[in-house]
Design an enzyme around this catalytic site. Structure first.
Site, PDB file in Angstrom:
ATOM      1  N   LYS A  53       0.861  -1.183   0.000  1.00 11.93           N
ATOM      2  CA  LYS A  53       0.000   0.000   0.000  1.00 11.93           C
ATOM      3  C   LYS A  53       0.898   1.234   0.000  1.00 11.93           C
ATOM      4  CE  LYS A  53      -3.933   2.159   2.287  1.00 11.93           C
ATOM      5  NZ  LYS A  53      -3.448   3.524   2.065  1.00 11.93           N
ATOM      6  N   PHE A 125      -1.545   0.673 -10.846  1.00 11.71           N
ATOM      7  CA  PHE A 125      -2.047  -0.601 -10.321  1.00 11.71           C
ATOM      8  C   PHE A 125      -3.306  -1.114 -11.001  1.00 11.71           C
ATOM      9  CE2 PHE A 125      -2.735   2.657  -6.888  1.00 11.71           C
ATOM     10  CZ  PHE A 125      -4.068   2.944  -7.144  1.00 11.71           C
ATOM     11  N   ARG A 195     -16.618   1.091  -3.254  1.00 11.80           N
ATOM     12  CA  ARG A 195     -16.002   0.124  -2.349  1.00 11.80           C
ATOM     13  C   ARG A 195     -16.576  -1.274  -2.552  1.00 11.80           C
ATOM     14  NH1 ARG A 195     -12.754   2.788   0.997  1.00 11.80           N
ATOM     15  NH2 ARG A 195     -13.217   4.997   1.360  1.00 11.80           N
ATOM     16  N   LYS A 201      -7.665  -3.392   1.939  1.00 16.37           N
ATOM     17  CA  LYS A 201      -6.454  -2.814   2.514  1.00 16.37           C
ATOM     18  C   LYS A 201      -6.174  -3.477   3.856  1.00 16.37           C
ATOM     19  CE  LYS A 201      -9.096   1.111   4.367  1.00 16.37           C
ATOM     20  NZ  LYS A 201      -9.239   2.587   4.395  1.00 16.37           N
TER      21      LYS A 201
END
Length: 285
Positions: A53, A125, A195, A201
């Site tokens: 991350k 990404f 989301r 995460k």
């Protein structure tokens, strides 16, 4: 998925009077980006790719320009974006671990400076407009970026882990080296805005935001400086945030009304964050 041309309707208005720390306002609609849920132990790790991350600035490449989450254009030097693919990319502008505040100041300027931008990389990404699942998008992303200058643009390293023990060991290693945590992307998922559990995460701590309502004076070695911040959470409850500040921040604390991000480790019986520590001032990008 919105058509790419939906993101190319630029009307740039430079706020010259607002100083060098200002993004260029545009009429671009904020990009529809995928956002992460928090990791849960009940997921099947075999379904996911894992990456570090990055503590950078999220940036959407629409094929012509870099755009922030709020739809503002980052004014990057022409040489920096030269040769970028003509398709949408999702990624982060990044300078390395622990450099967020410096990076934020550089990319917010409406007159870019070459030397600072030479320290920045666009870490990609995902491919938002690609119709395939992430396994396919990852392969295509590597093809698109192959041969480009890796000091300006590069894919984020994605890898597999075998089990929870391996994931935990990797997380601890990244954090020990100054990283923020890990991201997990479901290999069989298509790119979706908002989301979902397709993107997760994982950190060793939780973080949240609160608004500064008062500066509380310091004592001892912090006499004459800010000792702690009185901050208010979204539910209206307040607490003191007293650790995590540099001496420079204590001498010039976040202004009243600013939103700050803090980390914490669980909550007290009354629901207040436990061991809360200041991370940064939230910058609107």
């Amino acid at each position: 998925m919105r058509c790419v041309s939906h993101y190319l309707r630029f009307l740039v208005i430079a706020f010259l009077a607002s100083g060098p720390q200002t993004l260029v306002a545009t009429e671009i609609e904020p990009p529809a980006l995928s956002l992460a849920n928090s990791y849960r132990n009940d997921i099947d790790l075999a379904d996911y790719w894992v990456s570090e991350k990055l503590d950078g600035v999220r940036a959407f490449w629409d094929g012509e320009a870099l755009v922030s989450r709020r739809g503002n254009r980052f004014v990057a030097p022409a040489w920096f974006v030269g040769g970028f693919p003509g398709v949408p990319l999702d990624g982060e502008l990044w300078m390395g671990r622990g450099t967020f505040e410096t990076l934020s100041g550089i990319v917010r300027r409406h007159v870019p400076e070459d030397d600072p931008w030479r320290n920045i990389r666009y870490m990609v990404f995902d491919l938002p407009a690609h119709p395939g699942v992430f396994d396919e998008r990852l392969a295509r992303m590597k093809e698109l970026l192959a041969g480009l200058d890796p000091l300006r643009i590069a894919p984020v390293d994605q890898f597999r882990v075998g089990d929870l023990d391996e994931l935990t060991a990797l997380l601890n290693h990244v954090v020990d080296q100054g990283g923020e945590g890990l991201m997990l992307r479901r290999g069989g998922s298509r790119y979706l805005a908002g989301r979902s559990d397709d993107l997760l995460k994982l950190k060793t701590h939780q973080d949240a935001e609160a608004v500064v309502v008062a500066h509380l004076p310091g004592k001892g070695k912090y006499t004459g400086m800010m000792g702690s911040l009185l901050v208010e959470m979204p539910d209206g409850r307040r607490f003191r945030l007293g650790t995590g500040f540099s001496d420079e921040t204590r001498r010039s604390p976040p202004p009243i009304g600013a939103t700050v991000t803090y980390k914490y480790h669980g909550k007290t019986g009354s629901g207040l964050p436990r061991f809360a520590s200041f991370l940064r001032v939230r910058r609107e990008l």
